[in-house]
Write a protein that holds these residues in place. Structure first.
Motif, PDB file in Angstrom:
ATOM      1  N   MET A   1       0.883  -1.128   0.197  1.00 25.93           N
ATOM      2  CA  MET A   1       0.061  -0.138   0.011  1.00 25.93           C
ATOM      3  C   MET A   1       0.836   1.195  -0.019  1.00 25.93           C
ATOM      4  N   LYS A   2       0.501   2.002  -0.738  1.00 19.20           N
ATOM      5  CA  LYS A   2       1.286   3.326  -0.994  1.00 19.20           C
ATOM      6  C   LYS A   2       0.972   4.271   0.393  1.00 19.20           C
ATOM      7  N   PRO A   3       1.984   4.897   0.859  1.00 21.10           N
ATOM      8  CA  PRO A   3       1.651   5.507   2.019  1.00 21.10           C
ATOM      9  C   PRO A   3       0.926   6.974   2.010  1.00 21.10           C
ATOM     10  N   HIS A   4       0.821   7.689   0.756  1.00 19.80           N
ATOM     11  CA  HIS A   4       0.261   9.125   0.718  1.00 19.80           C
ATOM     12  C   HIS A   4      -0.426   9.084  -0.343  1.00 19.80           C
ATOM     13  N   THR A   5      -1.447  10.001  -0.216  1.00 17.23           N
ATOM     14  CA  THR A   5      -2.478  10.020  -1.605  1.00 17.23           C
ATOM     15  C   THR A   5      -2.323  11.809  -1.895  1.00 17.23           C
ATOM     16  N   LEU A   6      -2.077  11.982  -3.160  1.00 14.92           N
ATOM     17  CA  LEU A   6      -2.076  13.135  -3.768  1.00 14.92           C
ATOM     18  C   LEU A   6      -3.261  13.348  -4.629  1.00 14.92           C
ATOM     19  N   LEU A   7      -3.771  14.686  -4.665  1.00 20.99           N
ATOM     20  CA  LEU A   7      -4.875  15.006  -5.484  1.00 20.99           C
ATOM     21  C   LEU A   7      -4.335  16.093  -6.438  1.00 20.99           C
ATOM     22  N   ILE A   8      -4.106  16.108  -7.849  1.00 21.07           N
ATOM     23  CA  ILE A   8      -3.524  16.664  -8.678  1.00 21.07           C
ATOM     24  C   ILE A   8      -4.607  17.483  -9.471  1.00 21.07           C
ATOM     25  N   VAL A   9      -4.821  18.890  -9.364  1.00 22.19           N
ATOM     26  CA  VAL A   9      -5.985  19.616 -10.096  1.00 22.19           C
ATOM     27  C   VAL A   9      -5.384  20.538 -11.102  1.00 22.19           C
ATOM     28  N   ASP A  10      -5.572  20.028 -12.238  1.00 26.39           N
ATOM     29  CA  ASP A  10      -5.018  20.733 -13.570  1.00 26.39           C
ATOM     30  C   ASP A  10      -5.908  20.377 -14.798  1.00 26.39           C
ATOM     31  N   ARG A  25       4.362   5.995  -9.117  1.00 27.71           N
ATOM     32  CA  ARG A  25       5.188   4.910  -8.395  1.00 27.71           C
ATOM     33  C   ARG A  25       5.604   5.155  -7.053  1.00 27.71           C
ATOM     34  N   LYS A  26       5.340   6.146  -6.313  1.00 27.90           N
ATOM     35  CA  LYS A  26       5.525   6.284  -5.015  1.00 27.90           C
ATOM     36  C   LYS A  26       4.094   6.468  -4.188  1.00 27.90           C
ATOM     37  N   PHE A  27       3.295   7.268  -4.826  1.00 23.53           N
ATOM     38  CA  PHE A  27       1.764   7.825  -4.268  1.00 23.53           C
ATOM     39  C   PHE A  27       0.625   7.087  -4.711  1.00 23.53           C
ATOM     40  N   THR A  28      -0.377   7.179  -4.322  1.00 23.76           N
ATOM     41  CA  THR A  28      -1.539   7.119  -4.831  1.00 23.76           C
ATOM     42  C   THR A  28      -1.960   8.431  -5.211  1.00 23.76           C
ATOM     43  N   VAL A  29      -2.429   8.569  -6.712  1.00 18.09           N
ATOM     44  CA  VAL A  29      -2.754   9.628  -7.200  1.00 18.09           C
ATOM     45  C   VAL A  29      -3.949   9.719  -7.725  1.00 18.09           C
ATOM     46  N   LEU A  30      -4.763  10.632  -7.181  1.00 14.36           N
ATOM     47  CA  LEU A  30      -6.209  11.129  -7.772  1.00 14.36           C
ATOM     48  C   LEU A  30      -5.997  12.327  -8.646  1.00 14.36           C
ATOM     49  N   THR A  31      -6.833  12.534  -9.628  1.00 12.07           N
ATOM     50  CA  THR A  31      -6.726  13.738 -10.534  1.00 12.07           C
ATOM     51  C   THR A  31      -7.999  14.183 -10.718  1.00 12.07           C
ATOM     52  N   LEU A  50      -2.074  15.663   0.264  1.00 15.84           N
ATOM     53  CA  LEU A  50      -1.578  16.654  -0.205  1.00 15.84           C
ATOM     54  C   LEU A  50      -2.108  17.078  -1.652  1.00 15.84           C
ATOM     55  N   LEU A  51      -2.290  18.226  -1.905  1.00 16.93           N
ATOM     56  CA  LEU A  51      -2.997  18.763  -3.423  1.00 16.93           C
ATOM     57  C   LEU A  51      -2.067  19.348  -4.126  1.00 16.93           C
TER      58      LEU A  51
END
Length: 124
Positions: A1-10, A25-31, A50-51
């Motif tokens: 399980m990846k330790p952190h989730t990022l939300l990318i808004v672009d 590769r290092k994080f769970t990424v939401l967009t 993190l956003l």
């Protein structure tokens, strides 16, 4: 399980794909492609550590989104990074005054970007 989730808004699908691929590769990424979609993701209770927010987006811009997020007690402690082509000192100052933890201008180094994200997550 990846330790952190990022939300990318672009609004740029290329930037979203590039960051999701490289940071995935290092994080769970939401967009999200705009501010409304990002707010919906947060409102659904998606875990977000993190956003990453673009400034220039149609509809609500990144400054307005940052102000909304930082003004909401539920989300205000989530670190937020502004990622933008706007490299003027006035824009940087405005972003940081609104509560952004970092301000990164395009073009950017993917390695340096990932390092700065990791450093922010360790501090928070």
């Amino acid at each position: 399980m990846k330790p952190h989730t990022l939300l990318i808004v672009d609004d740029s699908s290329n930037i979203r794909r590039l960051l999701a691929h490289n940071l995935g590769r290092k994080f769970t990424v939401l967009t999200a492609e705009n501010a409304v979609e990002a707010l919906d993701i947060l409102a659904r209770g998606e875990k977000t550590d993190l956003l990453v927010v673009d400034i220039s987006m149609p509809g609500m811009d990144g400054f307005s989104l940052t102000a909304l997020i930082k003004g909401n007690p539920e989300y205000k402690d989530i670190p937020l990074v502004m990622l933008t082509a706007k490299d003027g000192s006035e824009d940087r100052e405005k972003g940081l005054q609104l509560g952004a933890a970092d301000y990164i201008t395009k073009p950017f180094s993917l390695d340096e970007f990932a390092e700065r994200i990791e450093a922010l997550l360790k501090r928070h």
